[in-house]
Design a protein around this motif. Structure first.
Motif, PDB file in Angstrom:
ATOM      1  N   PHE A 196       0.840  -1.203   0.000  1.00  0.00           N
ATOM      2  CA  PHE A 196       0.000   0.000   0.000  1.00  0.00           C
ATOM      3  C   PHE A 196       0.874   1.252   0.000  1.00  0.00           C
ATOM      4  O   PHE A 196       0.600   2.211   0.722  1.00  0.00           O
ATOM      5  CB  PHE A 196      -0.949  -0.021   1.187  1.00  0.00           C
ATOM      6  N   ASP A 197       1.931   1.198  -0.824  1.00  0.00           N
ATOM      7  CA  ASP A 197       2.818   2.355  -0.942  1.00  0.00           C
ATOM      8  C   ASP A 197       2.118   3.446  -1.750  1.00  0.00           C
ATOM      9  O   ASP A 197       0.927   3.674  -1.590  1.00  0.00           O
ATOM     10  CB  ASP A 197       4.163   1.948  -1.552  1.00  0.00           C
ATOM     11  N   VAL A 198       2.829   4.125  -2.605  1.00  0.00           N
ATOM     12  CA  VAL A 198       2.185   5.117  -3.483  1.00  0.00           C
ATOM     13  C   VAL A 198       0.957   4.479  -4.135  1.00  0.00           C
ATOM     14  O   VAL A 198       1.044   3.363  -4.638  1.00  0.00           O
ATOM     15  CB  VAL A 198       3.200   5.566  -4.563  1.00  0.00           C
ATOM     16  N   PRO A 199      -0.225   5.084  -4.049  1.00  0.00           N
ATOM     17  CA  PRO A 199      -0.504   6.465  -3.623  1.00  0.00           C
ATOM     18  C   PRO A 199      -0.870   6.640  -2.154  1.00  0.00           C
ATOM     19  O   PRO A 199      -1.232   7.744  -1.758  1.00  0.00           O
ATOM     20  CB  PRO A 199      -1.706   6.816  -4.506  1.00  0.00           C
ATOM     21  N   VAL A 254       4.000  -0.442 -22.033  1.00  0.00           N
ATOM     22  CA  VAL A 254       4.705  -1.440 -21.217  1.00  0.00           C
ATOM     23  C   VAL A 254       4.269  -1.340 -19.758  1.00  0.00           C
ATOM     24  O   VAL A 254       3.983  -2.345 -19.102  1.00  0.00           O
ATOM     25  CB  VAL A 254       6.236  -1.251 -21.338  1.00  0.00           C
ATOM     26  N   ALA A 255       4.203  -0.112 -19.236  1.00  0.00           N
ATOM     27  CA  ALA A 255       3.855   0.085 -17.824  1.00  0.00           C
ATOM     28  C   ALA A 255       2.442  -0.394 -17.522  1.00  0.00           C
ATOM     29  O   ALA A 255       2.189  -0.965 -16.458  1.00  0.00           O
ATOM     30  CB  ALA A 255       4.001   1.554 -17.459  1.00  0.00           C
ATOM     31  N   SER A 256       1.509  -0.187 -18.446  1.00  0.00           N
ATOM     32  CA  SER A 256       0.115  -0.589 -18.210  1.00  0.00           C
ATOM     33  C   SER A 256      -0.006  -2.088 -18.006  1.00  0.00           C
ATOM     34  O   SER A 256      -0.842  -2.560 -17.227  1.00  0.00           O
ATOM     35  CB  SER A 256      -0.761  -0.143 -19.390  1.00  0.00           C
ATOM     36  N   THR A 257       0.838  -2.844 -18.703  1.00  0.00           N
ATOM     37  CA  THR A 257       0.827  -4.301 -18.556  1.00  0.00           C
ATOM     38  C   THR A 257       1.514  -4.733 -17.265  1.00  0.00           C
ATOM     39  O   THR A 257       0.993  -5.547 -16.495  1.00  0.00           O
ATOM     40  CB  THR A 257       1.521  -4.970 -19.754  1.00  0.00           C
ATOM     41  N   LEU A 258       2.683  -4.163 -17.014  1.00  0.00           N
ATOM     42  CA  LEU A 258       3.484  -4.599 -15.865  1.00  0.00           C
ATOM     43  C   LEU A 258       2.861  -4.191 -14.533  1.00  0.00           C
ATOM     44  O   LEU A 258       3.004  -4.910 -13.537  1.00  0.00           O
ATOM     45  CB  LEU A 258       4.896  -4.017 -15.973  1.00  0.00           C
ATOM     46  N   THR A 259       2.186  -3.053 -14.483  1.00  0.00           N
ATOM     47  CA  THR A 259       1.624  -2.609 -13.203  1.00  0.00           C
ATOM     48  C   THR A 259       0.516  -3.534 -12.697  1.00  0.00           C
ATOM     49  O   THR A 259       0.232  -3.545 -11.499  1.00  0.00           O
ATOM     50  CB  THR A 259       1.077  -1.176 -13.320  1.00  0.00           C
ATOM     51  N   LYS A 260      -0.100  -4.289 -13.593  1.00  0.00           N
ATOM     52  CA  LYS A 260      -1.120  -5.249 -13.149  1.00  0.00           C
ATOM     53  C   LYS A 260      -0.496  -6.332 -12.272  1.00  0.00           C
ATOM     54  O   LYS A 260      -1.134  -6.850 -11.345  1.00  0.00           O
ATOM     55  CB  LYS A 260      -1.824  -5.882 -14.347  1.00  0.00           C
ATOM     56  N   VAL A 261       0.757  -6.694 -12.572  1.00  0.00           N
ATOM     57  CA  VAL A 261       1.424  -7.764 -11.829  1.00  0.00           C
ATOM     58  C   VAL A 261       1.850  -7.294 -10.441  1.00  0.00           C
ATOM     59  O   VAL A 261       2.060  -8.108  -9.543  1.00  0.00           O
ATOM     60  CB  VAL A 261       2.641  -8.289 -12.631  1.00  0.00           C
ATOM     61  N   LEU A 262       1.948  -5.992 -10.239  1.00  0.00           N
ATOM     62  CA  LEU A 262       2.353  -5.467  -8.942  1.00  0.00           C
ATOM     63  C   LEU A 262       1.358  -5.811  -7.837  1.00  0.00           C
ATOM     64  O   LEU A 262       1.687  -5.720  -6.654  1.00  0.00           O
ATOM     65  CB  LEU A 262       2.527  -3.946  -9.021  1.00  0.00           C
ATOM     66  N   VAL A 263       0.158  -6.244  -8.218  1.00  0.00           N
ATOM     67  CA  VAL A 263      -0.842  -6.634  -7.213  1.00  0.00           C
ATOM     68  C   VAL A 263      -0.366  -7.868  -6.437  1.00  0.00           C
ATOM     69  O   VAL A 263      -0.885  -8.157  -5.345  1.00  0.00           O
ATOM     70  CB  VAL A 263      -2.203  -6.910  -7.885  1.00  0.00           C
ATOM     71  N   LEU A 264       0.626  -8.587  -6.961  1.00  0.00           N
ATOM     72  CA  LEU A 264       1.186  -9.737  -6.244  1.00  0.00           C
ATOM     73  C   LEU A 264       1.774  -9.323  -4.897  1.00  0.00           C
ATOM     74  O   LEU A 264       1.893 -10.143  -3.990  1.00  0.00           O
ATOM     75  CB  LEU A 264       2.252 -10.429  -7.100  1.00  0.00           C
ATOM     76  N   HIS A 265       2.126  -8.061  -4.765  1.00  0.00           N
ATOM     77  CA  HIS A 265       2.607  -7.572  -3.471  1.00  0.00           C
ATOM     78  C   HIS A 265       1.499  -7.645  -2.428  1.00  0.00           C
ATOM     79  O   HIS A 265       1.764  -7.938  -1.255  1.00  0.00           O
ATOM     80  CB  HIS A 265       3.114  -6.142  -3.605  1.00  0.00           C
TER      81      HIS A 265
END
Length: 230
Positions: free
Chosen positions: A25-28, A107-118
């Motif tokens: 739950f970092d940025v934002p 590229v960012a739009s695709t990769l940011t979806k995977v950040l939910v693994l955090h």
């Protein structure tokens, strides 16, 4: 009497869970913690501290924050799973900087979806922490469950750490391909994830050492009782 391995185990799992929670739950939300800082001024700064004097955008697990140094301060996107850097256009008067071009955004739009693994790693660590509390209170089966979920959480934290490093390298290269000299700077969230993984890796070892030491230590109470009988 509570054994030292349970105290250390509970402490390490608790700290690791807290770190993963901050990262998830970092940025934002937690604005001082982020995965990546993209310089928007095409400067040559190579550290986050140096980039604080120029416009930048910080990427988090569920959104981003940007400071355009235009007097409006830090502005953040709504929190959601997967986001587009083009959304920063709502804070910018005029065209998007080259660092937020269509190529970078795709590229960012695709990769940011995977950040939910955090968030997933944080959830597993939270379960492990709950079992660690039960083990600390003396529930027998909780020791095994805590070690098991601790291993799962550690594996998840290690997996997302590897992804974070890859995420940073991919975005950095794409930003540099757009002619941005300052490029992207790795954020503190990546290091917090690594530290959380190390704690979760060490904790099962502490539990195991505690059990082994407990088995090897003589039962002084039984020995003294037997001596008294004689």
């Amino acid at each position: 009497m509570v054994s030292w391995n349970k105290i250390l185990g509970l402490t390490s799992v608790g700290v690791a869970t807290a770190l993963l929670g901050i990262v998830a739950f970092d940025v934002p939300y937690v604005k001082s913690v982020y995965f990546l800082r993209i310089d928007l001024a095409n400067a040559t700064a190579s550290t986050a501290a140096a980039n604080q004097t120029t416009p930048f955008v910080d990427l988090g697990a569920l959104g981003f924050c940007t400071d355009l140094k235009d007097g409006r301060g830090l502005q953040c996107s709504p929190a959601k799973i997967g986001y587009a850097l083009s959304e920063a256009g709502q804070f910018i008067n005029g065209t998007l900087p080259p660092a937020l071009s269509a190529g970078v955004n795709a590229v960012a739009s695709t990769l940011t979806k995977v950040l939910v693994l955090h968030v997933v790693a944080f959830g597993i660590a939270l379960i492990s922490f709950a079992f660690a509390i039960l083990a600390f209170c003396g529930a027998p089966i909780a020791d095994c469950c805590s070690s098991c979920f601790c291993g799962f959480a550690g594996s998840a934290a290690f997996a997302v750490f590897i992804f974070d490093v890859a995420f940073f390298q991919i975005i950095k290269k794409r930003v540099q391909d757009e002619g941005n000299a300052g490029g992207a700077v790795m954020g503190n969230a990546i290091y917090l994830t690594l530290f959380a993984f190390l704690l979760l890796f060490i904790t099962p070892i502490l539990f195991l050492l505690g059990r082994c030491c407990g088995c090897l230590m003589p039962d002084t109470h039984s020995h003294s009782h037997h001596k008294g009988m004689n």
